[in-house]
Every structure is written in structure tokens, then in C-alpha cells.
Motif scaffolding. Sequence first.
Motif, PDB file in Angstrom:
ATOM      1  N   LYS A   1       0.823  -1.217   0.000  1.00  0.00           N
ATOM      2  CA  LYS A   1       0.000   0.000   0.000  1.00  0.00           C
ATOM      3  C   LYS A   1       0.857   1.268   0.000  1.00  0.00           C
ATOM      4  CE  LYS A   1      -1.926  -1.065   3.985  1.00  0.00           C
ATOM      5  NZ  LYS A   1      -1.206  -2.300   4.337  1.00  0.00           N
ATOM      6  N   SER A   2       1.771   1.353   0.959  1.00  0.00           N
ATOM      7  CA  SER A   2       2.580   2.568   1.064  1.00  0.00           C
ATOM      8  C   SER A   2       3.443   2.766  -0.171  1.00  0.00           C
ATOM      9  CB  SER A   2       3.485   2.516   2.304  1.00  0.00           C
ATOM     10  OG  SER A   2       2.711   2.489   3.472  1.00  0.00           O
ATOM     11  N   THR A   3       3.962   1.669  -0.698  1.00  0.00           N
ATOM     12  CA  THR A   3       4.796   1.769  -1.893  1.00  0.00           C
ATOM     13  C   THR A   3       3.992   2.350  -3.053  1.00  0.00           C
ATOM     14  OG1 THR A   3       6.075  -0.149  -1.168  1.00  0.00           O
ATOM     15  CG2 THR A   3       6.244   0.457  -3.488  1.00  0.00           C
TER      16      THR A   3
ATOM     17  N   HIS B   1       2.196  11.376   5.331  1.00  0.00           N
ATOM     18  CA  HIS B   1       2.870  10.126   5.660  1.00  0.00           C
ATOM     19  C   HIS B   1       2.579   9.683   7.079  1.00  0.00           C
ATOM     20  CE1 HIS B   1       5.288   9.707   2.011  1.00  0.00           C
ATOM     21  NE2 HIS B   1       5.167  11.021   1.955  1.00  0.00           N
ATOM     22  N   GLN B   2       2.887   8.408   7.339  1.00  0.00           N
ATOM     23  CA  GLN B   2       2.684   7.863   8.681  1.00  0.00           C
ATOM     24  C   GLN B   2       3.541   8.613   9.691  1.00  0.00           C
ATOM     25  OE1 GLN B   2       3.145   3.733   7.507  1.00  0.00           O
ATOM     26  NE2 GLN B   2       1.771   3.143   9.151  1.00  0.00           N
ATOM     27  N   HIS B   3       4.758   8.930   9.281  1.00  0.00           N
ATOM     28  CA  HIS B   3       5.627   9.704  10.166  1.00  0.00           C
ATOM     29  C   HIS B   3       5.655  11.116   9.618  1.00  0.00           C
ATOM     30  CE1 HIS B   3       6.659   5.861  11.821  1.00  0.00           C
ATOM     31  NE2 HIS B   3       6.820   5.437  10.579  1.00  0.00           N
TER      32      HIS B   3
ATOM     33  N   MET C   1      -3.766   9.655   2.625  1.00  0.00           N
ATOM     34  CA  MET C   1      -3.475   9.542   4.048  1.00  0.00           C
ATOM     35  C   MET C   1      -2.986   8.135   4.361  1.00  0.00           C
ATOM     36  SD  MET C   1      -4.825  12.543   5.423  1.00  0.00           S
ATOM     37  CE  MET C   1      -4.787  12.018   7.119  1.00  0.00           C
ATOM     38  N   ASP C   2      -1.746   8.010   4.838  1.00  0.00           N
ATOM     39  CA  ASP C   2      -1.193   6.685   5.114  1.00  0.00           C
ATOM     40  C   ASP C   2      -1.455   6.286   6.564  1.00  0.00           C
ATOM     41  OD1 ASP C   2       0.095   4.278   5.039  1.00  0.00           O
ATOM     42  OD2 ASP C   2       1.999   5.047   4.278  1.00  0.00           O
ATOM     43  N   GLU C   3      -2.357   5.337   6.759  1.00  0.00           N
ATOM     44  CA  GLU C   3      -2.758   4.853   8.078  1.00  0.00           C
ATOM     45  C   GLU C   3      -2.891   5.986   9.094  1.00  0.00           C
ATOM     46  OE1 GLU C   3      -0.938   1.305   9.434  1.00  0.00           O
ATOM     47  OE2 GLU C   3      -0.755   0.467   7.424  1.00  0.00           O
ATOM     48  N   PRO C   4      -3.795   6.932   8.788  1.00  0.00           N
ATOM     49  CA  PRO C   4      -3.863   8.144   9.612  1.00  0.00           C
ATOM     50  C   PRO C   4      -4.331   7.905  11.041  1.00  0.00           C
ATOM     51  CG  PRO C   4      -5.728   8.063   8.112  1.00  0.00           C
ATOM     52  CD  PRO C   4      -4.810   6.928   7.730  1.00  0.00           C
TER      53      PRO C   4
HETATM   54 MG    MG Z   1       2.397   1.002   4.929  1.00  0.00          MG
END
Ligand code: MG
Length: 511
Positions: free
Chosen positions: A48-50, A90-92, A168-171
Motif C-alpha cells: 500500500k505505502s509503496t 505520511h505515517q511519520h 493519508m497513510d494509516e492516519p
Molecule cells: Mg504502509
Amino acid sequence: MGESIKVKLVEMRGITKRFPGVLANDSVDFSVEPGEIHALLGENGSGKSTLMSILAGQYRPDGGVMLVKGKEISFRSPRDAIKSGIGMVHQHFKLVDNFTVTENIILGDDRTPFFCRLDSLSAKISRLGEEYGLTVDPGARIDQLSVGEKQRVEILKMLYRGSDLLVMDEPTAVLTPQESEELFANLKKFAAAGRSVVLITHKLNEVLSAADRVTVLRGGRTAAVLGREEITESKLARLMVGRDIDPVKNDSKDFAGETVLELQGVGAMKDVGRQGLRNITFSVKRGQIFGIAGVAGNGQKELAEAVTGLRWVHSGRIRINDKDITNLSPRVIADLGVSFVPEDRLGMGLVPGLGIVDNLILKRYRKAPVAGRYLIDYKKAGQEAERLVKEFDVKVADFRSPVSLLSGGNLQRLLLAREISENPSLIVVVYPVRGLDVGATEAVHSILLELRRKGTAILLVSEDLEEIIKLCDRVGVMYEGEIAGILPGGDIRPEEIGLLMMGSGISREGA
Ligand SMILES: [Mg+2]
Ligand SMILES: Nc1ncnc2c1ncn2[C@@H]1O[C@H](COP(=O)(O)OP(=O)(O)O)[C@@H](O)[C@H]1O
């Protein structure tokens, strides 16, 4: 003519991306319509993130085509993506701590004039925030903000730059339930205004509550694309994992034997000199899962550390198998059969830069068979690591690559493998499934139940009531450093735990 063809906001066709040893995206198709909330669902490591980092210009794909509003594009950097209206949170977070909200938002934005009036920009940011319900003080410094507020700043940054699509990555991974609800309400406003959202998640309930459509990834490939009316929880779970999941549960047959862990009136301080634990008294028997429930920050961390020797205990006694271990060193306590799976897997549990073999032998390089006469026997260590990786189904590309590249579920399995291979009498497990997807969660739970069957005493710290109810034989609820009550497992009602978590209610059973 006269009929306009609806152009997709974004279309990705046959996207492929390789990392050394991993095919992260394998010819993935993905598209986003204007004004929709599109969930991108998949287990940890499914790609997913990629995929979204490619869309946001972070990575270049090895193959495939991307179109934005019908035009083929190729991004060389996130800046290019932002110019095309694609912004990713991003997640971070990527914020500068000692800058203000306004400064962070305009930082790196081409359109900000060299000589600019900060107060007029701040006013503009305030207006934008009000419009979308993202209230935050433009003059506040980032390091004064809560996690939820920082996330709002990241979203505002993208809105300020005119993003049509917010990724939104795993917000919600870092948010409280209340903050998550607020976030979803804001995302819905955003979509209602004609913009689009991609919501990366592995939580089924988030998809059910927010998404117009969902794309499910599995093993780097598109498993399915479903519309709102086709979405059901069991269907999503099956698509994500590739099989039906039958949830494990505590069969509540009593395996409990002799007492393994005993705490009597234990008191300890927090890091900052306030009282962290007060008069903690309870015991855990062989073959028993004792749950510690409560809102994080009520002494759970201190309790786990006191038992494993990582925190000084100033009053009371702790015994393991009748031996007084109060304030013995962590190594001595570990040698007496106490294993620890901490909250912070990479920071405290594993060494991120080391490979699998080194991490697995970290605790036993002094013992046979790994310890050679003078040096570590790496051949034996390698064989031992291979056995554990197989037994615990850890997915690894290379035994020598650093464990920091493993997904959350695999990290947790690796950590559990190492701790369990010590045959502990007691294992202390803290938030074991935080951030894990359905499949990985079930795997961890069945490992814990198997340990219970084998007679290990388990101290399980969890915030997740479902997990507590599913697994525990007894539950202690912590509130402000104390055990607010102890409940027998089996027929616990969530409301009962909930009341104790908030400091009200009475226990049904003594310690
Ligand atoms: Mg991810
Ligand atoms: N920068 C990277 N270098 C090497 N491997 C990576 C990198 N980023 C991701 N991977 C690997 O690619 C796969 C997909 O990862 P990712 O896209 O982060 O999955 P998800 O976001 O669905 O959890 C995983 O096996 C992961 O370990």
C-alpha cells in the motif's frame, strides 16, 4: 456529442515496483474518481505505502503508466506530484519541530513570495482550517501540538498547496478514537467539496465507515476493487488474507497450576519522579493469561518494567516461582525464566540495524548451542535462526538484511519467536497486536493461546477490550497506577472494564 466523459482524477495502470529481494507492487491497477473517499486496504507488507509513494512522486515505478486527469505524467519528485494536485500525509509526519504551524505550511512552497507577510498567510491558513474543520493555532510551535493537531497541520499543508487528492497513510494509527472520528468527518467534508481522498488502512471498520470504494491489495497485487454497496466485513477480510479467517479464542478450559508471578504491594516511580505504581497486588498462575486493561499511561508500562527488572521498585515484593526477584537485574530475571515482548518492538525489543540471526541470538549468545568456546558459533546460530523463522512463519527475504525492513507483523513474530524459544515460565507481552492487521493479529493470538496450553504464565498488557475479553482468564484494570479491580475471565462485559478504566466501579473479586 454534448455528453462529457467522466475523467478519472488519477489512474495507475500496471504499476510495478521492486526493492532488493521484494516485489512490492506487481502490476497494480488503481484509480480514483473526483469527490470520492477511496480506501486502499491490505495486510502489512501488501504494498500500500509503496503504491501511494509512487503516486506522490517519492519512488519511481519500474513499470506501468500513470495518468492525472487523463494526461500521462511521470513524477521526478514529490514537488512534481504536488504541482499536479497530489498530496500525501505520511505515517511519520514531516514537520519542523521548532517552527510554527504557518512556517511549516509555507515551507518549501514555491508560490510563497520571498518577502511575505506572515500574518496575512496565517489568516489564510486559519480560514482554510475553519472551512474544513481543521482547527489549529497558526502561531503555535509544532512541538507544542498533540499528535492529532500535527496531523491537521500536515493536511492543511496539502490543502494550502491546492491538492485535489489527499493520500493519508494509516492516519488513525496514532489517533485516539475521538480524534479518528473527527478526522473522518473532516475527510468527508473534503470529499463533499469535490476533492478526493485515498485512505490507506488495514482496519476493516474504517473502510466500512468512510469509503465510497475500496481497492484491496494482497501480496503486491490487486485482489479486488469494490463499490460501497458490495463492501462487507467478511468479504474484505477474505480478500485481504486470501482465506477465511476463523478467529481463535480462549476455550476457557482451566489450565491454571502453581503460582508463577506474585506481586505484593508493589510501588514504583514514573520516569519524571511521580508515583507510577501504587500498592499493586496480584498473582498469575501457570497456564493462565492475566490481562492488564486500562487507558495507556496508567502505569502499564511501569508495571511491565518492574516485573522484568527494568524499573526500580521502592516498596513491596515481586516473586517468580517463589523466588524474590525484587530489583534484581533484567539479565538475572530473564535467566530465571521471564521473557519480555515490549511495546516498542524496534526500539527496545529488536536492534533495527542488525539482521535476523543476530537479533534472534541476542539473548542467548552466552549459552549453548550458540556460544562457541571463545566466539559466537555463527553456523549454529544460523541453523537456530532458520528453525525459528520457519516455526513462526516469519517472512524474510534475506537473513542478513536489517530487521528494520520487516513489516510490523513479521517483526512481532520474530520477537515472539525469540522470547518463546527461551521456554519462559512467565512472558510479559505489551500491546502485542498494535498496528497489526487481521491475519497477523490472529497469528499472534494463537501463539499466546498455545503458550498458555503449554503452561506458561502470561501477563498481557492491552488497550484493546476485544483482545482482553477474547484471551484472558483474569483481568486487572489499571487506573492511575493502581489496580482498580480484578475481574474473572469468561463472562466479562466491556462496560464493566470500561467503568474501571475510568476510575469508577468496584471489583467483583479480590486480588
Ligand atoms: Mg504502509
Ligand atoms: N524502501 C524499501 N526497501 C526495501 N523494501 C521495502 C521498502 N519499502 C517497502 N519494502 C518492502 O516492500 C513490501 C511492501 O511494503 P509496503 O508498501 O510498505 O507495504 P504496506 O504499506 O502495505 O504495509 C514489503 O515487503 C516491504 O518490506
